[in-house]
Design a protein around this motif. Structure first.
Motif, PDB file in Angstrom:
ATOM      1  N   MET A   1       0.817  -1.214   0.000  1.00 10.89           N
ATOM      2  CA  MET A   1       0.000   0.000   0.000  1.00 10.89           C
ATOM      3  C   MET A   1       0.850   1.263   0.000  1.00 10.89           C
ATOM      4  SD  MET A   1      -3.127  -0.903  -0.208  1.00 10.89           S
ATOM      5  CE  MET A   1      -3.966  -2.493  -0.111  1.00 10.89           C
TER       6      MET A   1
ATOM      7  N   ASN B   1       2.221   1.506  -3.798  1.00 15.02           N
ATOM      8  CA  ASN B   1       1.220   1.444  -4.868  1.00 15.02           C
ATOM      9  C   ASN B   1       0.095   2.457  -4.716  1.00 15.02           C
ATOM     10  OD1 ASN B   1       2.796  -0.721  -5.523  1.00 15.02           O
ATOM     11  ND2 ASN B   1       1.139  -2.210  -5.607  1.00 15.02           N
ATOM     12  N   LEU B   2      -0.269   2.781  -3.486  1.00 15.24           N
ATOM     13  CA  LEU B   2      -1.378   3.711  -3.254  1.00 15.24           C
ATOM     14  C   LEU B   2      -0.911   5.023  -2.628  1.00 15.24           C
ATOM     15  CD1 LEU B   2      -4.378   4.348  -3.322  1.00 15.24           C
ATOM     16  CD2 LEU B   2      -4.622   3.117  -1.145  1.00 15.24           C
ATOM     17  N   ASP B   3      -0.189   4.923  -1.507  1.00 18.97           N
ATOM     18  CA  ASP B   3       0.279   6.150  -0.860  1.00 18.97           C
ATOM     19  C   ASP B   3       1.164   6.962  -1.799  1.00 18.97           C
ATOM     20  OD1 ASP B   3      -0.990   5.014   1.287  1.00 18.97           O
ATOM     21  OD2 ASP B   3       0.823   4.635   2.456  1.00 18.97           O
TER      22      ASP B   3
ATOM     23  N   ASN C   1      -2.214   7.508 -13.935  1.00 19.26           N
ATOM     24  CA  ASN C   1      -1.881   6.534 -12.910  1.00 19.26           C
ATOM     25  C   ASN C   1      -1.851   5.135 -13.507  1.00 19.26           C
ATOM     26  OD1 ASN C   1      -1.909   8.550 -10.874  1.00 19.26           O
ATOM     27  ND2 ASN C   1      -4.136   8.407 -10.756  1.00 19.26           N
TER      28      ASN C   1
ATOM     29  N   ALA D   1      -2.493   1.421 -12.868  1.00 17.88           N
ATOM     30  CA  ALA D   1      -3.137   0.445 -11.993  1.00 17.88           C
ATOM     31  C   ALA D   1      -2.780  -0.948 -12.492  1.00 17.88           C
ATOM     32  CB  ALA D   1      -4.648   0.665 -11.958  1.00 17.88           C
TER      33      ALA D   1
ATOM     34  N   SER E   1      -4.747  -2.663  -3.725  1.00 22.00           N
ATOM     35  CA  SER E   1      -4.059  -1.382  -3.934  1.00 22.00           C
ATOM     36  C   SER E   1      -4.365  -0.812  -5.311  1.00 22.00           C
ATOM     37  CB  SER E   1      -2.549  -1.554  -3.751  1.00 22.00           C
ATOM     38  OG  SER E   1      -1.946  -2.242  -4.840  1.00 22.00           O
ATOM     39  N   LYS E   2      -4.423  -1.663  -6.316  1.00 22.33           N
ATOM     40  CA  LYS E   2      -4.664  -1.184  -7.673  1.00 22.33           C
ATOM     41  C   LYS E   2      -6.125  -0.787  -7.884  1.00 22.33           C
ATOM     42  CE  LYS E   2      -0.459  -1.549  -9.230  1.00 22.33           C
ATOM     43  NZ  LYS E   2       0.297  -0.336  -9.607  1.00 22.33           N
TER      44      LYS E   2
ATOM     45  N   ALA F   1      -7.870   0.576  -5.561  1.00 23.48           N
ATOM     46  CA  ALA F   1      -7.914   1.896  -4.926  1.00 23.48           C
ATOM     47  C   ALA F   1      -7.336   2.973  -5.842  1.00 23.48           C
ATOM     48  CB  ALA F   1      -7.155   1.857  -3.603  1.00 23.48           C
ATOM     49  N   VAL F   2      -6.286   2.644  -6.581  1.00 26.29           N
ATOM     50  CA  VAL F   2      -5.710   3.615  -7.521  1.00 26.29           C
ATOM     51  C   VAL F   2      -6.732   4.001  -8.598  1.00 26.29           C
ATOM     52  CG1 VAL F   2      -3.985   3.897  -9.357  1.00 26.29           C
ATOM     53  CG2 VAL F   2      -3.307   2.985  -7.135  1.00 26.29           C
TER      54      VAL F   2
ATOM     55  N   LEU G   1      -9.059   6.374  -6.924  1.00 22.04           N
ATOM     56  CA  LEU G   1      -8.342   7.622  -6.673  1.00 22.04           C
ATOM     57  C   LEU G   1      -8.262   8.465  -7.944  1.00 22.04           C
ATOM     58  CD1 LEU G   1      -6.582   9.499  -4.947  1.00 22.04           C
ATOM     59  CD2 LEU G   1      -4.635   7.991  -5.436  1.00 22.04           C
TER      60      LEU G   1
END
Length: 250
Positions: free
Chosen positions: A104, A107-109, A131, A133, A150-151, A153-154, A157
């Motif tokens: 996370m 990949n996300l933060d 981005n 993903a 995580s992907k 969430a991307v 986002l």
């Protein structure tokens, strides 16, 4: 030179390096961001109009330092490609919190931190965020509890970015690669897995780093000037064929 610039994270290899080279071909300057110092220096050594910056995108202070270096060197930022990522595959029961947070964090933060820090510059240039993903963020599969989440969430986002930044002329889009012939894939995909992918993907092959980069550079370009908040799956049609593959379960 077009005078335009791009930042590409995870630029030392794979999709990030292929994207960097495509940007250079169209006349952009590129800030190449990666935490692997040796590989980054080697990748940048033979390229003109690049600025290699060593940075781990999961750390806010490093992201701030990176952004300051790029702004001081290039003066403007027209595109941000959030490509840096880590892959960690394993069953839910074996994915402890440390493994979860490691995935996370990058990949996300990392996508959040880089985008947030560079919003002022992107607003000024009326620029674009792309981005990276994964098809794993769209279709569930075993062993991907952290990576796939995580992907996913991307992807969301990206839509949040598009909704909030559109009024400032900043576009945000997302590319979801399917199986790609990277060194990582070649190392971890067994012959059985590769055969399963071949059968499940309508185009019957893995994609190339260049093919993913072409989609990224398009979304960052003026040719996509009315495209924002979108997800582009570059997967050979893999998403159309159902959920999960038995060969990926072990």
């Amino acid at each position: 030179m077009t005078g335009k610039t791009a930042i590409v994270t995870g630029a030392a290899r794979g999709i990030g390096l292929a994207t960097t080279k495509l940007f250079l071909e169209e006349g952009r300057r590129v800030a190449m961001i990666d935490r692997d110092a040796d590989t980054l220096r080697e990748a940048a050594a033979d390229l003109d109009d690049v600025l290699p910056v060593i940075c781990d995108v999961s750390f806010p202070d490093q992201v701030d330092d990176m952004a300051r270096q790029v702004e001081n060197t290039f003066g403007r930022i027209d595109a941000l490609v959030n490509n840096a990522g880590v892959a960690d595959f394993g069953p839910i029961e074996q994915t402890d919190f440390e493994r979860w947070r490691t995935v996370m964090a990058t990949n996300l933060d990392g996508v959040f931190l880089c985008s947030q820090r560079l919003i002022p510059a992107l607003k000024e240039a009326r620029g674009a965020i792309v981005n990276i993903a994964s098809i794993s963020g769209l279709r569930a599969s075993t062993l991907r509890i952290a990576y796939g989440t995580s992907k996913a969430a991307v992807i969301h986002l990206t839509q949040q970015q598009a909704a909030e930044l559109g009024e400032f002329g900043v576009r945000a889009n997302c590319v979801a690669p399917g199986p790609v012939n990277t060194k990582l894939a070649l190392a971890v995909h067994t012959p059985e897995i590769r055969s399963a992918y071949h059968d499940a993907i309508p185009l019957n092959r893995y994609g190339s780093e260049q093919e993913i980069a072409e989609a990224v550079v398009f979304l960052a370009s003026d040719k996509a000037s009315y495209v924002t908040g979108q997800l582009l799956s570059v997967d050979g049609g893999f998403q159309s064929t159902g959920i999960g593959l038995p060969a990926l379960r072990s």
